[in-house]
Design an enzyme around this catalytic site. Structure first.
Site, PDB file in Angstrom:
ATOM      1  N   HIS A  50     -39.081  67.447 -12.632  1.00 41.30           N
ATOM      2  CA  HIS A  50     -38.396  67.993 -11.461  1.00 41.30           C
ATOM      3  C   HIS A  50     -37.330  67.044 -10.927  1.00 41.30           C
ATOM      4  CE1 HIS A  50     -41.062  71.389 -11.371  1.00 41.30           C
ATOM      5  NE2 HIS A  50     -42.128  70.621 -11.250  1.00 41.30           N
ATOM      6  N   ARG A  75     -42.794  61.038 -16.512  1.00 40.70           N
ATOM      7  CA  ARG A  75     -43.242  62.433 -16.610  1.00 40.70           C
ATOM      8  C   ARG A  75     -42.185  63.218 -17.369  1.00 40.70           C
ATOM      9  NH1 ARG A  75     -45.068  66.654 -11.885  1.00 40.70           N
ATOM     10  NH2 ARG A  75     -42.901  66.451 -11.195  1.00 40.70           N
TER      11      ARG A  75
HETATM   12  C1  3PY Z   1     -47.814  69.203  -8.432  1.00 38.64           C
HETATM   13  O1  3PY Z   1     -48.352  68.904  -7.352  1.00 38.64           O
HETATM   14  O2  3PY Z   1     -47.808  70.345  -8.923  1.00 38.64           O
HETATM   15  C2  3PY Z   1     -47.130  68.161  -9.172  1.00 38.64           C
HETATM   16  O3  3PY Z   1     -46.682  68.394 -10.267  1.00 38.64           O
HETATM   17  C3  3PY Z   1     -47.019  66.810  -8.529  1.00 38.64           C
HETATM   18  O4  3PY Z   1     -45.887  66.175  -8.933  1.00 38.64           O
HETATM   19 MG    MG Z   2     -46.719  70.395 -10.840  1.00 43.00          MG
END
Ligand code: 3PY
Ligand code: MG
Length: 261
Positions: A50, A75
């Protein structure tokens, strides 16, 4: 601490409920990762799912974090497991793979994280060995045990398959995504990582991790909640993002400057 010690510190410290804290970086300028690495975090996570990071910002971010004597976690985007091998080659100590919903997903992720016989990671750690001074043969013999594969559990399917995911060879830890999980558990009605059903799931996950001898990680619903999660046995927690820290800091300063009184 040497760069090698810093890179291996995560695998050595995780396990047994270490309660480590990671910064969470979505801004692609490596200065952000380097600056947060100099705060009292145990690790820095660079987010390609993200956040705005690409492979170049990850390369430079990992180098900045290493200069500060800390390990990097990356990530990757959903399902893009080939990037996991690439960021390990660049010096990441751990990889978080989002939306791991089944044993098949877990096996696919692990195959890109671990060298044979556990997985099928392709050889090419030229950059990481230049950074940490390891010989090629030392890198081969230690990489599977010192790089950490972290599977995200953030759907109903993943909770149902939790034991199978944890039992998958080459998966070292799971990471609960409480926001996606809150959407899934409410059937899309709302996003609220602090909800009771999410807290119950967080407790369940750490217990199953303990039973399998694997590490538990999560994005803590709040910095306050992270204290209780550490007591429950979580090994690694994110407690906010670079974007959040910047906005909250700016808002707090504006509030002070505009306060009447
Ligand atoms: C979530 O809370 O869905 C996440 O991916 C945290 O980064
Ligand atoms: Mg998530």
């Amino acid at each position: 601490m040497t760069t090698l010690d810093a890179m291996q510190s995560l695998s050595k410290r995780m396990g047994g409920g270490a309660g480590l804290l990671t910064a969470w970086v979505g801004m692609p300028d490596p200065m952000v990762a380097g600056m947060l690495a100099r705060e009292d975090f145990d690790a820095v996570t660079l987010d390609m799912q993200h956040g705005a990071n690409d492979i170049v910002s990850i390369t430079n971010g990992i180098a900045q974090v290493a200069l500060a004597g800390k390990p990097s976690i990356v990530r990757i985007p959903v399902g893009q497991f080939a990037i996991a091998s690439r960021v390990l080659d660049l010096g990441a100590s751990a990889v978080i793979a989002p939306m791991i919903n089944s044993a098949a997903d877990a096996r696919a992720f692990a195959s890109f994280m671990k060298f044979p016989p556990v997985g099928e990671r392709s050889w090419g750690p030229t950059i990481v060995v230049a950074m940490n001074g390891q010989s090629m043969s030392d890198y081969l013999s230690l990489a599977n045990s010192t790089t950490v594969s972290i599977a995200m559990v953030e759907t109903r399917e993943a909770l149902a398959a939790l034991d199978d995911i944890l039992a998958t060879p080459g998966i070292d830890a799971v990471f609960v995504g409480p926001s996606d999980l809150s959407i899934a558990l409410s059937h899309g009605d709302n996003v609220n990582p602090a909800r009771k059903d999410v807290a119950d799931a967080l407790s369940h996950v750490v217990q199953r991790c303990r039973a399998h001898g694997k590490s538990a990680c999560c994005f803590a619903p709040s910095p306050e909640a992270s204290r209780d999660l550490a007591k429950q046995g979580y090994d690694l927690m994110a407690i906010g993002t670079d974007f959040g820290a910047l906005r909250n800091g700016a808002k707090a300063q504006i509030d002070i400057a505009r306060a009447r009184g």
